[in-house]
Design an enzyme around this catalytic site. Structure first.
Site, mmCIF file in Angstrom:
data_model
loop_
_atom_site.group_PDB
_atom_site.id
_atom_site.type_symbol
_atom_site.label_atom_id
_atom_site.label_comp_id
_atom_site.label_asym_id
_atom_site.label_seq_id
_atom_site.Cartn_x
_atom_site.Cartn_y
_atom_site.Cartn_z
ATOM 1 N N HIS A 125 0.769 -1.212 -0.172
ATOM 2 C CA HIS A 125 -0.117 -0.014 0.090
ATOM 3 C C HIS A 125 0.830 1.362 -0.112
ATOM 4 C CE1 HIS A 125 -2.935 3.021 2.086
ATOM 5 N NE2 HIS A 125 -3.755 2.160 1.474
ATOM 6 N N ASP A 201 3.568 -4.099 7.971
ATOM 7 C CA ASP A 201 2.214 -3.440 7.840
ATOM 8 C C ASP A 201 0.972 -4.685 7.906
ATOM 9 O OD1 ASP A 201 -0.252 -2.186 7.162
ATOM 10 O OD2 ASP A 201 0.556 -1.532 4.977
ATOM 11 N N GLN A 204 -4.216 -5.343 7.234
ATOM 12 C CA GLN A 204 -5.199 -6.465 6.603
ATOM 13 C C GLN A 204 -5.235 -7.640 7.256
ATOM 14 O OE1 GLN A 204 -7.712 -5.446 4.716
ATOM 15 N NE2 GLN A 204 -6.955 -3.577 3.712
ATOM 16 N N LYS A 227 -10.324 -0.625 10.489
ATOM 17 C CA LYS A 227 -10.554 -1.908 9.655
ATOM 18 C C LYS A 227 -11.012 -3.275 10.457
ATOM 19 C CE LYS A 227 -7.461 -0.600 6.368
ATOM 20 N NZ LYS A 227 -8.084 0.031 5.100
ATOM 21 N N CYS A 369 -4.867 2.504 -3.443
ATOM 22 C CA CYS A 369 -3.603 2.990 -2.952
ATOM 23 C C CYS A 369 -2.458 2.090 -2.942
ATOM 24 C CB CYS A 369 -3.891 3.305 -1.374
ATOM 25 S SG CYS A 369 -4.976 4.839 -0.922
HETATM 26 C C1 LIG Z 1 -2.269 -2.818 3.652
HETATM 27 C C2 LIG Z 1 -2.558 -1.583 4.029
HETATM 28 N N1 LIG Z 1 -1.660 -0.766 4.626
HETATM 29 C C3 LIG Z 1 -2.126 0.709 4.779
HETATM 30 C C4 LIG Z 1 -3.335 1.011 4.877
HETATM 31 C C5 LIG Z 1 -3.644 2.414 5.081
HETATM 32 O O1 LIG Z 1 -4.431 2.437 6.433
HETATM 33 P P1 LIG Z 1 -4.887 3.815 7.031
HETATM 34 O O2 LIG Z 1 -5.649 4.734 5.913
HETATM 35 O O3 LIG Z 1 -5.727 3.533 8.244
HETATM 36 O O4 LIG Z 1 -3.641 4.422 7.412
HETATM 37 C C6 LIG Z 1 -4.398 -0.074 4.246
HETATM 38 C C7 LIG Z 1 -5.768 0.833 4.194
HETATM 39 O O5 LIG Z 1 -6.369 0.754 3.079
HETATM 40 C C8 LIG Z 1 -4.009 -1.293 3.899
HETATM 41 O O6 LIG Z 1 -4.842 -1.921 3.433
#
Ligand SMILES: Cc1ncc(COP(=O)(O)O)c(C=O)c1O
Length: 412
Positions: A125, A201, A204, A227, A369
């Protein structure tokens, strides 16, 4: 096949949004973007505001002490949820994006010099790419990327080469586009063998399966509250105490200091050293209750349930649409999550999403993203359905019926 013990009809009663949309079809398949919120989380935040709101770590009157106790109690609760060995290891941010920026700016600036390498993957992401690209601009570090196999897994064939001399390996536990579950422990071990730290990270992952941060072998591990049934506005970073202690503060201001003089400051101890300014108090309290709810459902039940619904979705979509529909990522449910990105009859994902919305089916459309991954897949966007505790096979059928109508609508 694993047996799921989740009673989806009973669970939906926990989520007021289903009541609010009871008079029309409402098939929410976009948890990967943000989950719905149970009554218990909403009530905990409302009760806090209605009965004990005051700023934390400051007042010595009763409701201020109560607010602090609830905030710090939620930190301990969240720490237990992921098996942290101490609540000092649980830092609150506003989301995982901020957690990863904290890592890059605090750990990165303290430990990296021009030419040092950080390894990422092509399925990240933007939250786990852009902070490192910023550091590349600021310090001149080198970024290396683990590639992908044709079925959407990490291509580990040259990992030793990529990790050679690297200082950090930062990777997603689970792809928000492909659904791929990465072998976190093995990757963290490979990073350590090469002398690099492992940063995960887990945005998910944590909402969908039992998480033991210590067992992952990671050094730093971030995720986001919204989430996992929690509110927006709160993210978490876990790290071992020794590493966090050695990292300089990220943001400066109130709460993160022990002393301030006109010519310098002394940082606070963990975890407050990394929590500058008034924190998201109600949100942290809500996230603590989200952990209670997830444990009440059972993390193993949640994983089994998602495997079942995802397997059903893969079979249903494949049988009904054959070559007209392409699912991105691995097809076996053991190595994927309940995130299902797909292409359908050459239609643009936004068109699909819009027509599905007319049937009350909410799916995400776009680049998620993850633009480098989109380029790697050779697409501009995908449609994405994602499943959680409140979804079942009937939702998959509704998705498939709506897709059928979508094809008819465009005359395909
Ligand atoms: C794998 C992953 N990393 C990071 C994020 C970013 O999350 P946040 O917008 O809550 O910081 C997301 C959200 O879509 C994600 O799916």
């Amino acid at each position: 096949m694993a047996v799921s013990a989740l009673d989806v009809h009973a669970i939906r009663k926990d989520f007021p949004i289903y009541d609010a949309h009871a008079d029309r079809p409402f098939v929410f398949l976009d948890t990967a973007a943000s989950s719905q919120k149970p009554r218990a989380v909403i009530d905990a935040m409302t009760t806090y505001y209605e009965t004990t709101h005051a700023n934390v770590h400051r007042g010595v009157y009763a409701i201020a002490e109560e607010a602090t106790a609830r905030y710090e109690g939620a930190r301990a609760r969240i720490g237990r949820f992921v098996n942290a060995s101490s609540e000092r290891e649980i830092l609150f941010s506003k989301n995982v994006t901020e957690s990863l920026n904290l890592v890059a700016q605090s750990w990165g600036r303290a430990n990296l010099r021009a030419g040092d390498a950080v390894v990422l993957t092509e399925m990240e992401h933007h939250a786990n790419i852009v902070p490192w690209l910023m550091l590349k601009e600021q310090l001149g570090i080198e970024l290396r990327y683990v590639g992908l196999t044709a079925d959407g897994r990490l291509d580990l064939s040259n990992l030793d080469e990529l990790l050679d001399g690297a200082k950090a390996f930062s990777f997603t536990a689970s792809s928000n586009v492909l659904g791929t579950l990465n072998p976190v422990r093995a990757l963290a071990d490979r990073a350590h063998d090469a002398g690099a730290i492992a940063i995960v990270d887990a945005a998910q992952f944590v909402p969908h399966a039992r998480t033991d941060v210590q067992a992952t072998g990671a050094d730093l591990f971030g995720w986001t509250g919204h989430k996992m049934l929690g509110p927006t506005g709160v993210g978490v970073l876990w790290g071992g105490e020794e590493l966090l202690d050695a990292m300089p503060p990220f943001l400066g201001g109130g709460d993160m200091i022990r002393d301030v003089r006109l010519d310098g400051f002394l940082p606070n101890e963990l975890p407050w050293k990394f929590e500058a300014g008034t924190p998201p108090i109600a949100e942290v309290i809500g996230l603590g209750v989200a952990c209670d709810e997830l444990e009440r459902y059972g993390l193993d039940n949640i994983r089994a349930h998602e495997k079942r619904v995802t397997g059903y979705a893969i079979r249903t979509l494949t049988e009904r649409f054959g070559d007209d529909l392409t699912i991105h990522g691995p097809l076996d449910v053991e190595s994927r999550s309940g995130v299902l990105s797909f292409a359908f009859k050459g239609l643009h994902a936004h068109d699909i999403s819009q027509v599905l919305d007319e049937a009350g089916v909410c799916v995400r459309a776009g680049h998620h993203c993850a633009k480098p991954l989109m380029r790697r897949l050779g697409v501009g966007a995908t449609a994405r359905a994602s499943f959680y505790v409140y979804n079942d096979e009937a939702d998959v059928d509704a998705l498939a019926d709506a897709l059928q109508r979508c094809g008819d609508f465009f005359g395909l």
